[in-house]
Design a protein around this motif. Structure first.
Motif, short mmCIF file in Angstrom:
data_model
loop_
_atom_site.label_atom_id
_atom_site.label_comp_id
_atom_site.label_asym_id
_atom_site.label_seq_id
_atom_site.Cartn_x
_atom_site.Cartn_y
_atom_site.Cartn_z
N MET A 131 0.84 -1.28 0.00
CA MET A 131 -0.14 0.21 0.05
C MET A 131 0.84 1.09 0.05
N VAL A 159 -2.60 -4.69 1.81
CA VAL A 159 -2.05 -3.89 2.99
C VAL A 159 -2.86 -3.03 3.39
N CYS A 184 -0.02 -2.96 8.73
CA CYS A 184 1.22 -2.39 9.16
C CYS A 184 0.55 -0.82 9.62
N LYS A 185 1.59 -0.01 10.24
CA LYS A 185 1.06 1.27 10.57
C LYS A 185 1.16 2.23 9.40
N TYR A 188 3.93 6.70 5.16
CA TYR A 188 3.89 8.07 4.31
C TYR A 188 3.39 9.31 5.15
N LYS A 199 0.68 8.86 17.98
CA LYS A 199 1.17 7.70 17.88
C LYS A 199 0.37 6.68 18.75
N ASP A 226 7.13 -3.33 16.59
CA ASP A 226 6.65 -2.67 17.80
C ASP A 226 6.68 -4.11 19.01
N MET A 251 8.54 -8.51 9.22
CA MET A 251 9.52 -7.32 9.52
C MET A 251 10.25 -6.95 8.18
N LEU A 252 11.05 -5.83 8.47
CA LEU A 252 11.61 -5.46 6.99
C LEU A 252 13.37 -5.90 7.23
N VAL A 255 16.08 -4.75 10.05
CA VAL A 255 15.53 -4.10 11.23
C VAL A 255 14.99 -5.25 12.24
N ARG A 256 15.67 -4.95 13.26
CA ARG A 256 15.45 -5.96 14.43
C ARG A 256 15.84 -7.23 14.18
N TYR A 273 10.54 -8.72 4.89
CA TYR A 273 10.37 -7.94 3.49
C TYR A 273 11.93 -7.68 2.88
N ARG A 287 12.85 4.64 5.66
CA ARG A 287 13.27 4.03 6.77
C ARG A 287 14.02 4.85 7.93
C1 LIG Z 1 6.83 -6.48 6.35
C2 LIG Z 1 6.63 -4.96 6.07
C3 LIG Z 1 5.96 -4.53 5.18
C4 LIG Z 1 5.51 -3.12 4.97
N1 LIG Z 1 4.67 -2.73 3.97
C5 LIG Z 1 4.16 -1.44 4.10
C6 LIG Z 1 3.38 -1.12 3.11
O1 LIG Z 1 2.92 -1.79 2.01
N2 LIG Z 1 2.84 0.28 3.24
C7 LIG Z 1 3.30 1.23 4.22
O2 LIG Z 1 2.78 2.25 4.33
N3 LIG Z 1 4.21 0.71 5.11
C8 LIG Z 1 4.60 -0.33 5.25
N4 LIG Z 1 5.69 -1.07 5.96
C9 LIG Z 1 5.99 0.02 6.86
C10 LIG Z 1 5.37 0.31 8.27
O3 LIG Z 1 4.12 1.38 7.77
C11 LIG Z 1 5.92 1.22 9.09
O4 LIG Z 1 6.29 2.39 8.71
C12 LIG Z 1 7.35 0.37 9.82
O5 LIG Z 1 7.12 -1.09 10.15
C13 LIG Z 1 7.65 1.08 11.19
O6 LIG Z 1 6.88 0.79 12.04
P1 LIG Z 1 6.60 -0.27 13.35
O7 LIG Z 1 5.23 -1.03 13.16
O8 LIG Z 1 7.62 -1.06 13.33
O9 LIG Z 1 6.53 0.74 14.43
P2 LIG Z 1 7.30 1.99 15.03
O10 LIG Z 1 6.24 2.53 16.21
O11 LIG Z 1 7.60 2.89 13.92
O12 LIG Z 1 8.69 1.41 15.72
C14 LIG Z 1 8.57 0.28 16.68
C15 LIG Z 1 10.09 0.07 17.02
O13 LIG Z 1 10.54 -0.81 16.08
C16 LIG Z 1 11.92 -0.43 15.49
N5 LIG Z 1 11.89 0.10 14.32
C17 LIG Z 1 10.67 0.63 13.65
N6 LIG Z 1 11.51 0.93 12.19
C18 LIG Z 1 12.67 0.92 12.31
C19 LIG Z 1 13.72 1.23 11.38
N7 LIG Z 1 13.40 1.68 10.09
N8 LIG Z 1 14.83 0.93 11.80
C20 LIG Z 1 15.26 0.27 12.94
N9 LIG Z 1 14.26 0.12 13.87
C21 LIG Z 1 13.02 0.35 13.55
C22 LIG Z 1 12.36 0.73 16.75
O14 LIG Z 1 12.74 -0.08 17.79
C23 LIG Z 1 10.90 1.25 17.13
O15 LIG Z 1 10.98 1.88 18.26
C24 LIG Z 1 5.92 -2.40 6.04
C25 LIG Z 1 6.52 -3.07 7.24
C26 LIG Z 1 6.89 -4.13 7.27
C27 LIG Z 1 7.53 -4.62 8.58
#
Ligand SMILES: Cc1cc2nc3c(=O)[nH]c(=O)nc-3n(C[C@H](O)[C@H](O)[C@H](O)COP(=O)(O)OP(=O)(O)OC[C@H]3O[C@@H](n4cnc5c(N)ncnc54)[C@H](O)[C@@H]3O)c2cc1C
Length: 311
Positions: A131, A159, A184-185, A188, A199, A226, A251-252, A255-256, A273, A287
């Motif tokens: 998405m 998504v 996901c959260k 953008y 948040k 998270d 997860m990405l 990351v973690r 991912y 990121r």
């Molecule tokens: C498999 C996957 C697919 C995704 N696909 C999409 C999509 O299609 N569209 C879209 O809009 N978004 C997508 N996202 C991104 C998502 O929307 C968030 O921007 C991203 O995952 C960070 O959010 P969080 O849930 O980890 O929580 P947050 O509250 O942002 O982070 C929680 C904790 O995770 C760790 N963390 C988070 N991000 C990072 C980072 N970049 N580097 C290091 N540590 C980090 C930190 O410790 C942080 O305190 C995807 C994410 C994942 C994991």
């Protein structure tokens, strides 16, 4: 402020041309991007699979503006699916509809994504539609439901982003039609009229949607790093008797990694991912926007490596 700056920078192609030629910047990117070619991406997948982690591969590149580019991207995904199958890897693919030509015409986009889905069906695998920003939410969901899901119910999923106010309603609809959702959260920059600025609201919506998807949805992908939310998922699954094979954590890449491996050791399903390709700049900036501390972290590790080399 830093987050806004990174998101603004992510749209500046001129700056990308500059950083792409910069060795140091490319090394930054290597932490989160698995190289620029299919070969380098498959090396990363093989290493993940060896740790019992599955993958979803994403060819980086969005907002394609020419039909021939969109067709070439679709052909690349078809080749990628063939390579994954031929090498016996445990991976599916993630696709952005703008890379399939959504900004040019729906007809072209449907034609391209259909080719990818047909090949996915042949290999009995799965295609996730990533998405993008909110300008695409309604169009993506509509195109999915009206043109793709009816034909490929087992091969395609969507998504949903918990920062959008509309998402609980979209989750309810996904449960009604029983399509697969990655939750996901959201990554953008969105206005407060349509997205939660706080948040805590994004997180609370994530948890509420996650509970519904875990209880009533079809094999949800819980995409988050998270730890508090991951704990809540585990606890909810225990309380409701939801077995570990009815959902997966995602997860990405880069990351973690510690948490990815811990969850696998605990018996949970984990998918990473894995983005690759030459267009890594906007992805990397998103990121950094999520966690500006990454910049300091990556600088420190590169300096450490340089220092070690000199000794
Ligand atoms: C498999 C996957 C697919 C995704 N696909 C999409 C999509 O299609 N569209 C879209 O809009 N978004 C997508 N996202 C991104 C998502 O929307 C968030 O921007 C991203 O995952 C960070 O959010 P969080 O849930 O980890 O929580 P947050 O509250 O942002 O982070 C929680 C904790 O995770 C760790 N963390 C988070 N991000 C990072 C980072 N970049 N580097 C290091 N540590 C980090 C930190 O410790 C942080 O305190 C995807 C994410 C994942 C994991």
């Amino acid at each position: 402020m830093l987050r806004q700056t990174f998101l603004w920078l992510s749209h500046r192609q001129g700056i990308f041309r500059f950083v792409r030629n910069n060795r140091l910047a490319r090394r930054f990117a290597n932490r989160f991007v698995a190289g620029e070619t299919i070969d380098s991406a498959l090396v990363a997948v093989r290493a993940l699979n060896a740790k019992r982690i599955t993958a979803t591969l994403d060819l980086l590149g969005e907002s394609v503006s020419r039909a021939d580019e969109a067709r070439a991207t679709a052909a690349h995904y078809v080749e990628l699916l063939d390579r994954i199958a031929a090498e016996g890897l445990d991976a599916n693919v993630s696709v952005k509809l703008t890379a399939m030509g959504q900004d040019i015409s729906d007809t072209l986009c449907i034609e391209n994504i259909t080719q990818v889905l047909e090949r996915a069906r042949q290999h009995r695998t799965f295609v996730r539609l990533d998405m993008e920003g909110s300008a695409y939410t309604e169009r993506t969901l509509q195109l999915f439901e009206e043109h793709l899901f009816a034909r490929f119910p087992e091969e395609v999923g969507i998504v949903l982003q918990s920062y959008l106010r509309r998402t609980p309603a979209d989750v309810a609809n996904a449960i009604d039609i029983q399509c697969r959702v990655r939750l996901c959260k959201g990554a953008y920059k969105e206005p407060a009229t349509i997205a939660f600025p706080e948040k805590r609201d994004v997180d609370a919506t994530y948890v509420a949607c996650m509970h519904r998807l875990m209880s009533e949805g079809k094999y949800p992908g819980l995409a988050t790093h998270d730890e508090a939310i991951i704990e809540q998922a585990k606890q909810y699954a225990r309380e409701q008797g939801i077995s570990q094979d009815r959902y997966e954590f995602q997860m990405l890449y880069g990351v973690r990694r510690d948490l990815q491996e811990l969850l696998v050791r605990e018996g949970y399903r984990m998918r990473v991912y894995v983005p690759y390709g030459t267009q890594w700049y906007p992805y990397l900036l998103r990121r950094l926007a999520e966690r500006p501390a990454n910049l300091a972290f990556m600088t420190a590790s590169i300096m450490k490596e340089q220092f070690a080399k000199r000794r």
